[in-house]
Write an enzyme that holds these catalytic residues in place. Structure first.
Site, PDB file in Angstrom:
ATOM      1  N   GLU A  30      -3.595  -8.197  67.130  1.00  0.00           N
ATOM      2  CA  GLU A  30      -4.185  -8.442  65.816  1.00  0.00           C
ATOM      3  C   GLU A  30      -3.929  -9.860  65.307  1.00  0.00           C
ATOM      4  OE1 GLU A  30       0.073  -7.562  64.719  1.00  0.00           O
ATOM      5  OE2 GLU A  30      -1.307  -7.091  66.350  1.00  0.00           O
TER       6      GLU A  30
ATOM      7  N   HIS B 215       0.744  -8.827  70.268  1.00  0.00           N
ATOM      8  CA  HIS B 215       0.166  -8.561  68.947  1.00  0.00           C
ATOM      9  C   HIS B 215      -1.309  -8.940  68.965  1.00  0.00           C
ATOM     10  CE1 HIS B 215       3.672  -7.267  66.606  1.00  0.00           C
ATOM     11  NE2 HIS B 215       4.338  -7.999  67.490  1.00  0.00           N
TER      12      HIS B 215
ATOM     13  N   CYS C  40       2.757  -3.514  70.342  1.00  0.00           N
ATOM     14  CA  CYS C  40       4.159  -3.886  70.494  1.00  0.00           C
ATOM     15  C   CYS C  40       5.055  -2.648  70.413  1.00  0.00           C
ATOM     16  CB  CYS C  40       4.547  -4.942  69.462  1.00  0.00           C
ATOM     17  SG  CYS C  40       6.075  -5.819  69.865  1.00  0.00           S
TER      18      CYS C  40
END
Length: 259
Positions: A235, A233, A131
């Site tokens: 993750e 994102h 990001c």
């Protein structure tokens, strides 16, 4: 008596072999590789969790708390570097004076992160930008940003929900890119939480994914061993998203094969 001594010695040797073998197997297959996570206390917990799940150790670089000397030492120790999400950038970093459409930003933090990225690249570390981290990479390479996608680019695709939850949309993967070789699919669904985006692409970078409105969603440097920036994102949904899991694993693979 001699037989007893002989049995004890054989047992001791057997135990020693098992211990040494266990240590070798652990180091060979379960080594904890130090990964530096650069952040300002935002979007960091899920990054740490994803790295732990892939047998990585955490080198925590909070840019609000660590000195330049501490950061340089941490980057040197780490085998790879992840730049987590966070606030907007000072637009003057890339030659814009549009502060009206920018939300929270901190010029000092921006400059620190650019310095950290410079150190990581000069040391040849595998780099993953998430990001804000992707936008950081683009600025470092001389690119610029849209301060507000809806105002300056398009409102066709929702890149951030008004209630501060993750939006979701498709991205189209560019053929032949590193990202294409990782995910092995032409389009995937990703999460989204940003209102800034890449305007002018930095020198030496290539676009590896775009959303349906044409906005850049992923970038990479084909001349660098591993440098990948993702607008989503990666993750935050590795457990139920095989594409995100592949990306994290490929980053860890690059880290393990680096010096």
């Amino acid at each position: 008596m001699n037989r007893m001594v002989s049995k004890v010695l054989k047992l001791a040797v057997g135990v020693a072999v098992l211990v040494v073998g266990g240590i070798f197997i652990h180091q060979k297959f379960f080594e904890s590789i130090p990964i530096a996570i650069v952040h300002d206390n935002q979007w960091v917990n899920d990054v740490e969790y994803a790295i732990y799940n892939n047998r990585g150790g955490i080198v925590n670089i909070n840019i609000d708390e660590n000195s330049k000397e501490q950061i340089e030492s941490a980057i040197s120790f780490a085998r790879g570097v992840i730049f987590a999400g966070g606030d907007d950038f000072d637009p003057s970093l890339y030659g814009s004076d549009n502060t009206e459409d920018v939300e929270d930003f901190d010029r000092e933090i921006d400059e620190k992160e650019l310095d950290i990225l410079d150190i990581a690249i000069k040391q040849g570390k595998p780099v993953l930008g998430i990001c804000r981290g992707m936008q950081l990479i683009n600025i470092y390479y001389g690119g610029s940003l849209y301060e507000d996608i809806k105002k300056q680019f398009s409102s066709e695709v929702n890149h951030r929900n008004d209630d501060e939850t993750l939006a979701y949309h498709n991205v189209n993967i560019e053929d032949g890119t590193k990202l294409d070789k990782i995910v092995r699919d032409s389009d995937i669904e990703v999460n989204s939480y940003h209102h800034e985006g890449i305007k002018d692409l930095g020198d030496g970078l290539v676009v590896s994914a775009r959303s349906d409105d044409g906005l850049v969603e992923a970038i990479e440097d084909p001349g660098y061993p591993f440098l990948l920036g993702l607008q989503w994102h990666v993750e935050s949904s590795t457990g139920d998203n095989t594409y995100n899991e592949k990306i994290i694993k490929e980053f860890m693979k690059a880290v393990r094969s680096s010096k």
